[in-house]
Design a protein around this motif. Structure first.
Motif, PDB file in Angstrom:
ATOM      1  N   GLU A  60       4.377 -11.336   4.965  1.00 54.45           N
ATOM      2  CA  GLU A  60       4.681 -11.080   3.556  1.00 54.45           C
ATOM      3  C   GLU A  60       4.509  -9.603   3.209  1.00 54.45           C
ATOM      4  O   GLU A  60       5.335  -9.012   2.519  1.00 54.45           O
ATOM      5  CB  GLU A  60       3.735 -11.900   2.668  1.00 54.45           C
ATOM      6  CG  GLU A  60       4.035 -13.380   2.628  1.00 54.45           C
ATOM      7  CD  GLU A  60       3.100 -14.075   1.653  1.00 54.45           C
ATOM      8  OE1 GLU A  60       1.902 -14.179   1.972  1.00 54.45           O
ATOM      9  OE2 GLU A  60       3.560 -14.489   0.594  1.00 54.45           O
ATOM     10  N   LEU A  61       3.434  -9.034   3.719  1.00 55.66           N
ATOM     11  CA  LEU A  61       3.180  -7.619   3.423  1.00 55.66           C
ATOM     12  C   LEU A  61       4.283  -6.745   3.986  1.00 55.66           C
ATOM     13  O   LEU A  61       4.741  -5.802   3.342  1.00 55.66           O
ATOM     14  CB  LEU A  61       1.827  -7.201   3.998  1.00 55.66           C
ATOM     15  CG  LEU A  61       0.623  -7.924   3.423  1.00 55.66           C
ATOM     16  CD1 LEU A  61      -0.657  -7.482   4.105  1.00 55.66           C
ATOM     17  CD2 LEU A  61       0.525  -7.702   1.938  1.00 55.66           C
ATOM     18  N   GLU A  62       4.709  -7.089   5.190  1.00 57.10           N
ATOM     19  CA  GLU A  62       5.799  -6.309   5.792  1.00 57.10           C
ATOM     20  C   GLU A  62       7.075  -6.450   4.982  1.00 57.10           C
ATOM     21  O   GLU A  62       7.798  -5.480   4.744  1.00 57.10           O
ATOM     22  CB  GLU A  62       6.036  -6.780   7.232  1.00 57.10           C
ATOM     23  CG  GLU A  62       4.981  -6.263   8.198  1.00 57.10           C
ATOM     24  CD  GLU A  62       4.973  -7.009   9.520  1.00 57.10           C
ATOM     25  OE1 GLU A  62       5.893  -7.823   9.764  1.00 57.10           O
ATOM     26  OE2 GLU A  62       4.022  -6.786  10.300  1.00 57.10           O
ATOM     27  N   LEU A 115       0.829  -1.196   0.000  1.00 56.21           N
ATOM     28  CA  LEU A 115       0.000   0.000   0.000  1.00 56.21           C
ATOM     29  C   LEU A 115       0.866   1.249   0.000  1.00 56.21           C
ATOM     30  O   LEU A 115       0.462   2.288   0.473  1.00 56.21           O
ATOM     31  CB  LEU A 115      -0.903  -0.021   1.240  1.00 56.21           C
ATOM     32  CG  LEU A 115      -2.041   0.981   1.286  1.00 56.21           C
ATOM     33  CD1 LEU A 115      -2.995   0.769   0.141  1.00 56.21           C
ATOM     34  CD2 LEU A 115      -2.777   0.906   2.590  1.00 56.21           C
ATOM     35  N   LEU A 116       2.042   1.130  -0.503  1.00 55.21           N
ATOM     36  CA  LEU A 116       2.929   2.290  -0.494  1.00 55.21           C
ATOM     37  C   LEU A 116       2.577   3.184  -1.663  1.00 55.21           C
ATOM     38  O   LEU A 116       3.275   3.247  -2.649  1.00 55.21           O
ATOM     39  CB  LEU A 116       4.378   1.830  -0.562  1.00 55.21           C
ATOM     40  CG  LEU A 116       4.760   0.877   0.557  1.00 55.21           C
ATOM     41  CD1 LEU A 116       6.204   0.469   0.420  1.00 55.21           C
ATOM     42  CD2 LEU A 116       4.520   1.496   1.905  1.00 55.21           C
ATOM     43  N   LEU A 117       1.465   3.848  -1.511  1.00 53.06           N
ATOM     44  CA  LEU A 117       0.916   4.574  -2.653  1.00 53.06           C
ATOM     45  C   LEU A 117       1.142   6.063  -2.561  1.00 53.06           C
ATOM     46  O   LEU A 117       0.669   6.807  -3.399  1.00 53.06           O
ATOM     47  CB  LEU A 117      -0.587   4.297  -2.746  1.00 53.06           C
ATOM     48  CG  LEU A 117      -0.860   2.857  -3.128  1.00 53.06           C
ATOM     49  CD1 LEU A 117      -2.285   2.494  -2.792  1.00 53.06           C
ATOM     50  CD2 LEU A 117      -0.604   2.652  -4.598  1.00 53.06           C
ATOM     51  N   ALA A 118       1.846   6.514  -1.558  1.00 54.54           N
ATOM     52  CA  ALA A 118       2.011   7.959  -1.399  1.00 54.54           C
ATOM     53  C   ALA A 118       2.544   8.589  -2.677  1.00 54.54           C
ATOM     54  O   ALA A 118       2.159   9.682  -3.066  1.00 54.54           O
ATOM     55  CB  ALA A 118       2.938   8.253  -0.242  1.00 54.54           C
ATOM     56  N   GLY A 119       3.386   7.888  -3.346  1.00 55.67           N
ATOM     57  CA  GLY A 119       4.020   8.425  -4.543  1.00 55.67           C
ATOM     58  C   GLY A 119       3.063   8.723  -5.665  1.00 55.67           C
ATOM     59  O   GLY A 119       3.354   9.567  -6.507  1.00 55.67           O
ATOM     60  N   CYS A 120       1.927   8.079  -5.704  1.00 51.79           N
ATOM     61  CA  CYS A 120       1.015   8.341  -6.815  1.00 51.79           C
ATOM     62  C   CYS A 120      -0.327   8.853  -6.313  1.00 51.79           C
ATOM     63  O   CYS A 120      -1.278   8.931  -7.057  1.00 51.79           O
ATOM     64  CB  CYS A 120       0.818   7.098  -7.663  1.00 51.79           C
ATOM     65  SG  CYS A 120       0.018   5.771  -6.798  1.00 51.79           S
ATOM     66  N   THR A 132      -0.949  17.340   9.635  1.00 54.20           N
ATOM     67  CA  THR A 132      -2.235  16.964  10.214  1.00 54.20           C
ATOM     68  C   THR A 132      -2.597  15.504   9.955  1.00 54.20           C
ATOM     69  O   THR A 132      -3.500  14.977  10.572  1.00 54.20           O
ATOM     70  CB  THR A 132      -3.356  17.837   9.630  1.00 54.20           C
ATOM     71  OG1 THR A 132      -3.343  17.671   8.216  1.00 54.20           O
ATOM     72  CG2 THR A 132      -3.164  19.293   9.993  1.00 54.20           C
ATOM     73  N   ALA A 133      -1.918  14.898   9.050  1.00 51.33           N
ATOM     74  CA  ALA A 133      -2.284  13.532   8.684  1.00 51.33           C
ATOM     75  C   ALA A 133      -1.972  12.570   9.814  1.00 51.33           C
ATOM     76  O   ALA A 133      -0.953  12.704  10.488  1.00 51.33           O
ATOM     77  CB  ALA A 133      -1.512  13.107   7.444  1.00 51.33           C
ATOM     78  N   PRO A 134      -2.869  11.616  10.055  1.00 47.62           N
ATOM     79  CA  PRO A 134      -2.546  10.613  11.070  1.00 47.62           C
ATOM     80  C   PRO A 134      -1.395   9.739  10.588  1.00 47.62           C
ATOM     81  O   PRO A 134      -1.124   9.680   9.392  1.00 47.62           O
ATOM     82  CB  PRO A 134      -3.837   9.806  11.177  1.00 47.62           C
ATOM     83  CG  PRO A 134      -4.544  10.027   9.882  1.00 47.62           C
ATOM     84  CD  PRO A 134      -4.138  11.374   9.392  1.00 47.62           C
ATOM     85  N   LYS A 135      -0.785   9.087  11.534  1.00 49.53           N
ATOM     86  CA  LYS A 135       0.334   8.222  11.166  1.00 49.53           C
ATOM     87  C   LYS A 135      -0.180   7.154  10.195  1.00 49.53           C
ATOM     88  O   LYS A 135      -1.159   6.464  10.501  1.00 49.53           O
ATOM     89  CB  LYS A 135       0.896   7.569  12.416  1.00 49.53           C
ATOM     90  CG  LYS A 135       2.181   6.836  12.183  1.00 49.53           C
ATOM     91  CD  LYS A 135       2.630   6.164  13.459  1.00 49.53           C
ATOM     92  CE  LYS A 135       3.794   5.241  13.166  1.00 49.53           C
ATOM     93  NZ  LYS A 135       4.102   4.391  14.302  1.00 49.53           N
ATOM     94  N   PRO A 136       0.421   7.059   9.024  1.00 44.08           N
ATOM     95  CA  PRO A 136      -0.113   6.096   8.053  1.00 44.08           C
ATOM     96  C   PRO A 136       0.015   4.664   8.564  1.00 44.08           C
ATOM     97  O   PRO A 136       1.022   4.290   9.167  1.00 44.08           O
ATOM     98  CB  PRO A 136       0.742   6.317   6.802  1.00 44.08           C
ATOM     99  CG  PRO A 136       1.974   6.980   7.298  1.00 44.08           C
ATOM    100  CD  PRO A 136       1.631   7.731   8.537  1.00 44.08           C
ATOM    101  N   LYS A 137      -1.023   3.908   8.286  1.00 44.60           N
ATOM    102  CA  LYS A 137      -0.981   2.496   8.653  1.00 44.60           C
ATOM    103  C   LYS A 137      -0.135   1.759   7.636  1.00 44.60           C
ATOM    104  O   LYS A 137      -0.099   2.133   6.460  1.00 44.60           O
ATOM    105  CB  LYS A 137      -2.387   1.922   8.597  1.00 44.60           C
ATOM    106  CG  LYS A 137      -3.259   2.254   9.772  1.00 44.60           C
ATOM    107  CD  LYS A 137      -4.586   1.542   9.566  1.00 44.60           C
ATOM    108  CE  LYS A 137      -5.496   1.735  10.755  1.00 44.60           C
ATOM    109  NZ  LYS A 137      -6.787   1.061  10.532  1.00 44.60           N
ATOM    110  N   THR A 138       0.469   0.721   8.105  1.00 50.39           N
ATOM    111  CA  THR A 138       1.110  -0.145   7.121  1.00 50.39           C
ATOM    112  C   THR A 138       0.013  -1.004   6.507  1.00 50.39           C
ATOM    113  O   THR A 138      -1.084  -1.095   7.054  1.00 50.39           O
ATOM    114  CB  THR A 138       2.150  -1.061   7.786  1.00 50.39           C
ATOM    115  OG1 THR A 138       1.447  -1.915   8.687  1.00 50.39           O
ATOM    116  CG2 THR A 138       3.204  -0.253   8.508  1.00 50.39           C
ATOM    117  N   LEU A 139       0.352  -1.640   5.417  1.00 51.34           N
ATOM    118  CA  LEU A 139      -0.653  -2.495   4.783  1.00 51.34           C
ATOM    119  C   LEU A 139      -1.017  -3.656   5.708  1.00 51.34           C
ATOM    120  O   LEU A 139      -2.164  -4.069   5.781  1.00 51.34           O
ATOM    121  CB  LEU A 139      -0.129  -3.021   3.452  1.00 51.34           C
ATOM    122  CG  LEU A 139      -1.194  -3.766   2.676  1.00 51.34           C
ATOM    123  CD1 LEU A 139      -2.380  -2.874   2.357  1.00 51.34           C
ATOM    124  CD2 LEU A 139      -0.620  -4.322   1.407  1.00 51.34           C
ATOM    125  N   ALA A 140      -0.009  -4.160   6.398  1.00 59.11           N
ATOM    126  CA  ALA A 140      -0.279  -5.273   7.321  1.00 59.11           C
ATOM    127  C   ALA A 140      -1.297  -4.863   8.379  1.00 59.11           C
ATOM    128  O   ALA A 140      -2.102  -5.672   8.817  1.00 59.11           O
ATOM    129  CB  ALA A 140       1.023  -5.735   7.973  1.00 59.11           C
TER     130      ALA A 140
END
Lengths: 455, 450
Positions: A421-423, A8-13, A23-31
């Motif tokens: 695996e996701l991690e 889910l490392l989609l920040a780039g797009c 202000t953004a909450p700490k992003p969750k990892t996909l896991a």
């Protein structure tokens, strides 16, 4: 099997999220984000059952994963796992000869099975209300399979036709088979899962029965149920139907005998294998040995395979196909990881008139260079984005989710391994992929081609 | 939770479900564009399938529409093929297309948050695709080489030849995918003109995804600026009279397995109002392990690994067929058995158990057609294209329940009259001797169908 993967490392797009970093909450990892509501039950006889309720439609999917496949066979009985898979539809003590398909399809369901190097999987998609019946069928064919001699011999002919369809009459099948036979020569992965023709002709009903008795047991089975079911009731039914079936006393020993060392590729120098086959243009595969499923480096190689050979923007397609004078009509790369070993391969079909040997040399020469030029942050991000979309597609149905969970439970003995695996995918870096790339392409390889001009 | 908003209807039983079922399908009008939307928020992604009411029938040469879509992302005045590919791949956006003689569909799947850039780029291409000569020449070269190599898949080759043979004499005879001859005639201008036509053609957007997909409306209006002219249906349809032969396509090498295709072309009059009956017939004959042909060919005799039957219906025509294969020694026997099955079913030699079993198969399996929203939308697209009322889809289980063995026999007689079947066998030419006991054999060259 190529493991299904995502990130889910989609920040780039991302273009839709207007929140600022402050202000953004700490992003969750996909896991953190993917949490599957799985109820797990372990029966005293060793059987594992996973249940996921989904009552959106009055349907469910049932998958049974037996940990037995081509890897468990020995010369003389190659193809036994797959042959047995066919025979599992021939009837049971309680349900009679050739009745299983009729019961399942007659209620609106569908059923099939597949056999791989590592496992044999049976599945049914059925309307709600059929759970008791299908659990009865699955339990009865595990406890009381009907291996009728006449049916056995009739099915032998069907299996031989399937083998011809997949290999003898298919240049692409011949290519894949020649590749695994070369790369994994003298290992249990070095033959066709469907079996060698002499073995298919000679294997007896009693040999298959012995094989069945050893490997078809609750302590070698994972059952996955996803769909419109009441978890507590379903769990009770599973226990009632399967709880009385005894464990196999020898299956653990059989698995223990299969040490990883036995599966490692013996290729010590580059090999070129030319197979004569009915392909007017050469079709090819270049393969390198890699790692068993779950190995940390395998995730980097999955990313590499996508960078090099998946999608229209991938390296090899733009190097050889989407050019002014194309060399190949198609080219692809993949990383396949089995339970005990893995392999990275590049394949494709050349344009008529292209010199095969020139192409082979050119491809081999360029691969190491790609480790530097193509493995970039942007490309890795691109692949991670694609994995996410693929994951959504894979989990869209009851059957997709059942397969996802069953694969992980069978291969890693823990369905929760998807979190790991996701991690691991999330952590894959340019340096990881470059290191795995250089290491892989330095290894001895096997280049196989099928062409009607080969002698 | 709106995942498959229509889904709960099944919990109260299909009979009471009709109104809710239809409510789940939202028909919208975005300016001039018709939109069919099913809200689905299971995952943050969308699928937009743009249906063009125009397909390969408009092609002046075989394969032009297919090539136009194949080369859709080959370049614009601002971006190269590679740059466009990088763009879509970076967003994980998946573009797929389907071209038939009657219609074409371009489907775009991506994450909902990327609707604006992804659909904006799609519109940009619709307006500015250049189909550069270099990319087109490369495409033609690859397509030719690939087609010449089709013999590596006997099944795919048999499908192509059979399609051509069974549609010979109709306006559908030209292969949608193009041919060795037609590839050489493609030019950038032809592809640009074809895309310009498609920009003007009537379109319907079939959409699934969360509420956020509505953002697409502004993008399409500002960036695509499509118009939607209805296109006329093609001219009168001929009814081909097949030769009473078995076509034998010889393939090189020692093929030890024969591909078998049996079937025919169906006219509009033959298919009109018969969709559900013909679907039942297909299921009965070759729609699963328990179907008549699989039982006769595989289970009882071990002659094949698989056998399937289909009746595929478009708006103005249909095709019916049997697909199977067998070893050389038993290919003729397999064909004879298929003939006997056609004749038995047509004569009503069907047991009540067989009949009721397949009724249960179709009725019980009905809900699976709605598990994936995109599959549900695909069904709606077909119903719309064929001018069928969605009520028919809602009533499908009841329609099947009302069928009788006589309906089945009648459908069989209409679809599979043996003397009008086109029969193709692809395999070794030594098969001619055994096949000639069924019908005269006509040898054909597979190369003539590429």
């Amino acid at each position: 099997m190529k493991t299904l993967i995502l990130l889910l490392l989609l920040a780039g797009c991302s273009t839709g999220d207007k929140r600022t970093a402050a202000t953004a909450p700490k992003p969750k990892t996909l896991a953190d984000s993917i949490n599957l509501d799985v109820t797990e039950a372990k029966l005293p006889n060793g059987m594992t059952a996973l249940i996921v309720p989904n009552n959106k439609l009055p349907i469910f999917s049932l998958y049974l994963f037996y940990k037995v496949g081509g890897k468990n066979e020995v010369p003389g009985i190659t193809g036994a796992s797959h042959f047995l898979e066919h025979m599992m539809f021939k009837g049971t003590k309680k349900f009679g000869k050739n009745s299983l398909d009729f019961i399942i399809e007659g209620s609106g369901g569908s059923t099939n099975a597949y056999t791989t190097n590592d496992q044999t999987v049976y599945y049914e998609n059925l309307p709600s209300g059929q759970l008791g019946t299908i659990l009865d069928i699955e339990a009865d064919r595990l406890a009381n399979l009907n291996l009728d001699e006449d049916e056995f011999n009739k099915e032998r002919a069907v299996v031989l036709e399937e083998r011809k369809m997949r290999y003898e009459n298919s240049p692409r099948g011949q290519l894949y088979l020649a590749m695994v036979q070369s790369l994994f020569k003298d290992t249990p992965y070095g033959s066709a899962v469907i079996g060698e023709i002499p073995d298919l002709k000679s294997v007896t009903r009693d040999q298959i029965h012995q094989y069945f008795k050893r490997f078809y047991a609750p302590n070698n089975l994972t059952l996955v149920l996803v769909g419109d079911v009441d978890t507590a009731k379903a769990q009770a039914m599973v226990k009632q139907k399967f709880g009385g079936i005894p464990a196999s006393p020898t299956v653990d020993e059989a698995h223990a005998e299969l040490t990883e060392e036995k599966f490692q590729s013996r290729v010590r120098a580059d090999q070129v294998v030319n197979k004569k086959g009915e392909s007017p243009s050469p079709i090819f595969m270049l393969a390198y040995p890699t790692y068993k499923v779950g190995h940390a480096k395998g995730y980097a190689l999955d990313v590499l395979s996508s960078i090099l050979g998946s999608g229209k923007s991938s390296t090899l397609i733009n190097e050889y196909a989407l050019i002014k004078k194309p060399v190949a009509t198609s080219v692809y790369a993949a990383h396949q990881q089995l339970e005990k070993a893995g392999f990275f391969f590049i394949g494709g079909e050349l344009v008529r008139g292209v010199k095969l040997e020139d192409f082979r040399r050119d491809l081999k020469k360029k691969l190491a260079g790609y480790c530097e030029t193509e493995v970039t942050d942007k490309n890795i991000q691109k692949i991670k984005n694609n994995y996410l979309v693929d994951l959504y597609a894979g989990l869209d149905t009851n059957a997709g989710l059942a397969q996802f969970l069953g694969d992980r439970q069978t291969l890693f003995e823990d369905w929760r391994f998807y979190k790991t695996e996701l991690e691991l995918y999330e952590k894959v870096t340019v340096e990881d992929v470059r290191a795995a790339c250089h290491e892989t392409f330095k290894k001895p390889s096997v280049f196989v081609s099928v062409w009607n001009k080969h002698k | 939770m709106k995942y498959l908003a229509m889904s709960f209807l099944f919990l109260v039983g299909l009979a009471q479900a009709k109104p809710t079922f239809l409510d789940s399908v939202q028909r919208l009008k975005w300016d001039d564009l018709e939109v069919v939307w099913i809200e689905d928020d299971k995952f943050p992604r969308f699928t937009a399938s743009i249906f063009f009411q125009d397909g390969a029938l408009s092609d002046p040469m075989a394969g032009l529409t297919q090539a136009t879509f194949d080369q859709f992302t080959a370049g614009t005045s601002k971006e190269t093929q590679r740059q466009l590919a990088e763009f879509f791949d970076f967003y994980g956006a998946n573009l797929k297309h389907t071209v038939t003689h009657e219609y074409s569909v371009l489907s775009i799947q991506a994450l909902t948050k990327d609707i604006k850039p992804v659909m904006g780029k799609v519109c940009e291409i619709f307006k500015d695709a250049k189909f550069p000569e270099d990319e087109l020449n490369s495409y033609v070269s690859r397509s030719r080489s690939h087609l010449k190599n089709l013999v590596t898949s006997h099944s795919a080759l048999a499908d192509r030849i059979f399609r051509s043979l069974s549609l010979e004499g109709t306006i559908y005879a030209k292969p949608v995918e193009g041919s060795l001859e037609s590839f050489g005639r493609f030019t950038s201008k032809l592809l640009k003109d074809r895309l310009a036509q498609l920009n003007k053609t009537k379109k319907i957007l079939y959409l699934s995804g969360p509420a956020g997909v509505k953002e697409m409306r502004d993008v399409l209006r500002k960036d695509c600026q499509w118009s939607h002219e209805a296109r006329a249906t093609a001219g009168p349809l001929k009814k081909p009279e097949p030769e009473s032969v078995i076509y034998l396509a010889d393939v090189p090498g020692d093929a030890n397995q024969a591909q078998i295709r049996i079937g025919r072309y169906l006219t509009y009059d033959e298919i009109k109002g018969k969709s559900d009956q013909f679907q039942f017939l297909s299921t009965f004959l070759g729609g699963g392990f328990t179907s008549k042909l699989v039982q006769e060919l595989r289970v009882k005799r071990g002659l094949t690994y698989s056998a399937g039957a289909y009746v595929s219906m478009q708006r103005d025509y249909g095709r019916a067929g049997i697909i199977t294969f067998s070893k050389n020694e038993t290919a003729a026997e397999a064909i004879s058995i298929i003939r006997d099955v056609f004749q038995e079913v047509g004569a009503g030699v069907v047991t009540p158990q067989e009949f009721e079993h397949q009724q249960g198969h179709l009725i019980g399996g009905y809900a699976f057609g709605f598990e994936e929203t995109t599959a549900f939308l695909g069904q709606i697209m077909q119903y719309d294209h064929q001018g069928r009322d969605l009520e028919e889809l809602v009533n499908f289980p009841q329609t099947i329940k009302k069928m009788t063995p006589a309906t089945l026999s009648q459908a069989d007689l209409e679809v599979y009259p043996w003397d009008r079947m086109t029969i193709l066998v692809l395999g070794d030419k030594s098969l001619a001797k055994s096949l000639s006991r069924i019908r005269p054999v006509k040898l054909i060259r597979y190369e003539d169908y590429l």
